[in-house]
Enzyme design. Structure first.
Site, PDB file in Angstrom:
ATOM      1  N   GLN A 221       0.795  -1.236   0.077  1.00 34.15           N
ATOM      2  CA  GLN A 221      -0.035  -0.251   0.079  1.00 34.15           C
ATOM      3  C   GLN A 221       0.902   1.181  -0.013  1.00 34.15           C
ATOM      4  OE1 GLN A 221      -3.063  -2.085   3.087  1.00 34.15           O
ATOM      5  NE2 GLN A 221      -3.494  -0.003   2.982  1.00 34.15           N
ATOM      6  N   ARG A 368      -8.780  -0.173   8.006  1.00 37.07           N
ATOM      7  CA  ARG A 368      -9.665   0.850   7.370  1.00 37.07           C
ATOM      8  C   ARG A 368      -9.890   1.778   8.356  1.00 37.07           C
ATOM      9  NH1 ARG A 368     -14.590  -1.021   3.205  1.00 37.07           N
ATOM     10  NH2 ARG A 368     -14.281   0.950   2.210  1.00 37.07           N
ATOM     11  N   CYS A 369      -8.992   2.282   8.702  1.00 41.14           N
ATOM     12  CA  CYS A 369      -9.383   3.437  10.185  1.00 41.14           C
ATOM     13  C   CYS A 369      -7.972   4.250  10.060  1.00 41.14           C
ATOM     14  CB  CYS A 369      -9.178   2.698  11.103  1.00 41.14           C
ATOM     15  SG  CYS A 369      -8.598   3.274  12.979  1.00 41.14           S
ATOM     16  N   GLU A 738     -12.776   5.386   4.993  1.00 43.03           N
ATOM     17  CA  GLU A 738     -12.886   4.575   6.219  1.00 43.03           C
ATOM     18  C   GLU A 738     -14.321   5.168   7.116  1.00 43.03           C
ATOM     19  OE1 GLU A 738      -8.202   4.049   6.302  1.00 43.03           O
ATOM     20  OE2 GLU A 738      -9.161   5.997   7.252  1.00 43.03           O
TER      21      GLU A 738
END
Ligand code: CDP
Length: 785
Positions: A221, A368-369, A738
């Site tokens: 990522q 996802r935060c 997110e």
């Protein structure tokens, strides 16, 4: 659907995702698809024990197996000073264990073979003699006096503390609490969960013995940051390292850390002189790669009896596993947890956090935060709901009474954020109206009388996304800005190269829309490139919903810069001064004479064929964007659940989500992001469970035990929006990827608690399984709570 026009489909249009054509037809190019001539395959020997000394490793039988090329151990790596590596949180991590194993599934040795099956067979033949040590799986026990020190190899480490951190003003918070009529407290555990992307992690490392160039195809990522880390770990010159992160099958934070497998495969390719491929199995992914959450939280909210909030205290213990190996900005050891004051005008707050090493796989990734915001949002939204019960005030009205007001922005929180913009009441009121709140409350009371349980749960979250600015945010010292390079070709077509890296979010579509908006080139004429460090400008990668706030802003700025140059060229072409021109996408027109115009395509051609005297030819440039602040998306989610008292089963009847992420570049893609996040939030709230037994065995190592919701379990979602632009982002956009994972778990849990609130139930830790619901409900009825 947004209105579609004949002009270039810029910001605000539901442009279909260009990447989907290849992905849906099975023509994507994932790491697993890459095959190089002479390529070898690697499989890892992993520890079955959670904590043990390594007495010996016998590789003889494995090495003797036909097709095995090498067995690599930590000792081999030690000879090249590669047995340990730095992590993105400034800790160190074993690449292959030399002295001890510290979690079940830790990498102990690697087998390199001609094919993946032989490699896997040979793993079974490697004999490791372990000497078991006491195991710690609870961070609070790990922090207790006298606990076995897990990281005893670290100089100066005499306990299992991995960090201590605080934010806010402790004395001011104490004073606020002294004035309170009511203090509501909550102890809750946000369980360990796993991002579980569809594609597991892997790489193909190809180090050329002829040129010394290391090309590493990798599930990453953050390819640029990983390249720098590789240079630091392997001592390879950075210009000789090329990381290529091709199509990714999701990431959700799982592909941010650097895993030992990447490093061993690269070292093996360097030593053997052939490409080496390593692809994790699902179980390897679930037991050894970046876990999330695992936060024990204690919160206290001080209020006046009329509901006015005075102060907030939070104390946390995070379980970081054996190595602090996620990626947190170095100033913020518990990530951005201090956003815990949420959407409320709280005069005082104090947060303290302690991190513990345990005999578990590394944890703490921002699944996802935005760096621990999910946990913070959960705590405040659960506390507010309980405060409403305590004070007998409607939970929606208690929120409204305490919301930060639109005219208070920019708003400085007591823990140090400066929120950019918001209108929290508008989002809440819209959600309540859409769900039919008043009617639901009546229905809830009627059903209760008939012995049936209905619950309504609200969460009004505020997120903080888009790190940097560079002053506050860095990963191991690398400042968190991001970049875009835009090249407009003579025929008016363009290539945009970006530092961020999509994992399925649709950047190839939305970033082209930003160029279309700013420069008038249709999105289908803009090829967006990402993920290849030799071919894109430096960036910190995609996680924490930072792509739009940083890379999106860089794209808008460079497109504007090119438009400025294009204006000069257009003025020259039309033989007027620049001031006499106006930009009406996609052309420059002479003011007052709209028939005299040149399109951006005409200008692009002139930039290469007939630039004005003295002007550098071409129409291209790059921009590194250092955001002045984070962006603060927000929203209100309302969950309506029906609970079966007899079994504890609960079903989501409605889920209304109102999101505000400022200006939406592609509303359809934003909706998709929200649907995905609401699904993952539901999974965490309802069913996902990774536990460890006393011996440190990971329970949840496959999709039979670790549940991923299918279409069957996933609720239907109803989405709405408000638009409050970010005042500092060039196109007014805030991140959104997110929001729904951050905001929704509290809505689901609040709804179940609401159904049982009249029985005195105030907390059920996630996952809220039917068994726990039944126990809470029955326990209270039997006076056991
Ligand atoms: O960093 P990441 O891409 O995961 O998150 P993001 O910046 O929130 O963007 C997720 C997706 O939604 C991207 O394709 C964005 O371009 C898109 N988006 C949008 O269309 N409008 C916004 N205001 C925010 C994001």
């Amino acid at each position: 659907m947004a209105e579609q026009t004949d002009g270039p489909l810029g910001v605000g249009h539901d442009v279909k995702r260009v990447e989907d054509d290849r992905l849906i037809r099975g023509k994507g190019n994932f790491v697993g698809d890459i095959s190089l001539p002479g390529m070898l395959h690697m499989a890892l020997v992993r520890s079955p024990l959670a904590h043990a000394g390594i007495k010996s490793i016998g590789a003889g039988a494995a090495t003797a197996l036909e097709g095995v090329v090498a067995v690599v151990t930590g000792k081999d790596l030690q000879a090249h000073e590669l047995a340990w590596m730095p992590t993105l949180s400034g800790d160190t991590q074993a690449v292959l264990a030399t002295d001890k194993v510290r979690f079940q599934g830790q990498e102990v040795a690697a087998v390199i073979a001609e094919d993946p099956y032989t490699a896997q067979d040979a793993v079974e033949l490697v004999e490791v003699d372990y000497e078991p040590l006491p195991v710690l799986v609870d961070p609070r026990e790990a922090l207790a006096e006298g606990a076995t020190v897990i990281r005893d190899e670290k100089q100066g480490q005499s306990d299992n503390r991995c960090y201590s951190w605080e934010a806010g003003d402790a004395a001011a918070t104490e004073r606020a609490f002294a004035d309170a009529d009511v203090v509501v407290s909550l102890d809750t555990f946000y369980p360990r969960s796993h991002p579980a992307p569809l594609e597991t992690c892997g790489c193909v490392a190809d180090v050329s013995s002829a040129t010394g160039k290391a090309t590493i195809y990798m599930t990453s990522q953050a390819p640029h940051a990983h390249r720098t880390l590789f240079a630091m770990v392997a001592g390879l010159p950075e210009q000789n390292i090329r990381i290529v992160s091709p199509d990714l099958g999701g990431g959700f934070g799982n592909k941010v850390p650097i895993y030992p497998g990447y490093v061993v495969a690269t070292a093996a390719s360097l030593l053997i002189g052939r490409p080496v491929k390593w692809i994790e199995t699902r179980t390897e992914n679930l037991i050894s790669t970046g876990f999330a959450r695992d936060f024990h939280m204690h919160g206290e909210l001080a209020l006046k009896s009329d509901g006015k909030m005075l102060g907030l205290k939070a104390s946390l213990v995070s379980d970081n596993g054996a190595f602090y190996a996620d990626a947190q900005p170095s100033k913020f050891k518990a990530g951005l947890f201090h956003v815990v004051t949420g959407s409320y005008d709280l005069p005082a707050a104090h947060v303290s956090a302690e991190g513990a090493y345990t005999n578990k796989a590394p944890g703490g990734v921002a699944y996802r935060c935005s760096f621990r915001i999910t946990e913070a949002s959960f705590l405040i939204e659960r506390l507010v709901q309980n405060a409403a019960y305590e004070l007998d005030i409607d939970p929606a009205e208690l929120r409204v009474k305490n919301f930060i007001q639109p005219d208070q922005f920019p708003y400085r929180t007591p823990t140090g954020f400066e929120y950019d913009s918001g209108d929290y009441e508008r989002a809440l009121r819209l959600a309540l109206e859409k769900v039919g709140y008043e009617e639901l409350k009546r229905e809830r009371e009627e059903l209760r009388e008939k012995g049936k349980l209905l619950g309504v749960g609200i969460a009004s979250f505020t997120e903080a996304v888009g790190a940097g600015n560079h002053k506050d945010y860095d990963i191991v010292g690398i400042k968190m800005f991001d970049s875009a390079e835009l090249r407009v070709h003579p025929t008016g077509k363009a290539i945009l190269k970006i530092g961020v890296k999509t994992q399925g979010q649709g950047h190839e579509t939305t970033f082209a829309q930003i160029v279309a908006e700013e420069l008038g080139i249709p999105p289908e004429d803009v090829a967006v490139q990402h993920g290849d460090t030799d071919n894109t400008p430096y960036g910190l990668g995609t996680y924490a919903s930072r792509s739009t706030p940083t890379g999106g802003a860089a794209t808008a700025v460079i497109a504007r810069k090119l438009r400025e140059k294009a204006g000069k060229i257009a003025a020259n072409m039309l033989e007027v001064s620049e001031e006499d021109l106006e930009w009406e996408t996609p052309e420059f027109r002479v003011k007052g004479a709209p028939d005299r115009s040149v399109s951006i395509q005409d200008v692009a051609f002139a930039a290469y064929t007939d630039p004005p005297e003295g002007m550098e030819a071409g129409l291209e440039g790059s921009h590194y964007y250092d955001p002045p602040n984070l962006t603060f998306p927000f929203g209100t989610y309302v969950a309506v659940v029906e609970v079966d008292e007899g079994t504890g089963e609960w079903k989501v009847r409605r889920l209304v989500a109102v999101d505000d992420c400022g200006v939406r570049i592609n509303p359809m893609i934003v909706e998709g992001q929200i649907h995905g996040g609401l699904t993952e939030g539901f999974a965490i709230a309802a069913m996902q469970q990774i536990t460890f037994d006393e011996a440190g065995n990971c329970i949840g190592s496959n999709f039979t035990d670790y549940l991923v919701p299918t279409a069957w379990e996933t609720p239907r979602f109803e989405t709405e929006q408000t638009v409050t632009p970010s005042p500092h982002h060039p196109i007014g956009a805030k991140g959104v990827g997110e929001s729904a994972t951050v905001g929704s778990p509290a809505a689901y849990v609040n709804a179940v608690i609401d159904a049982l609130a009249h029985k005195g139930v105030r907390n059920i830790d996630m996952p809220v399984t039917p068994a726990k619901v039944w126990e809470a409900s029955e326990g209270e009825a039997a006076g056991k709570m």
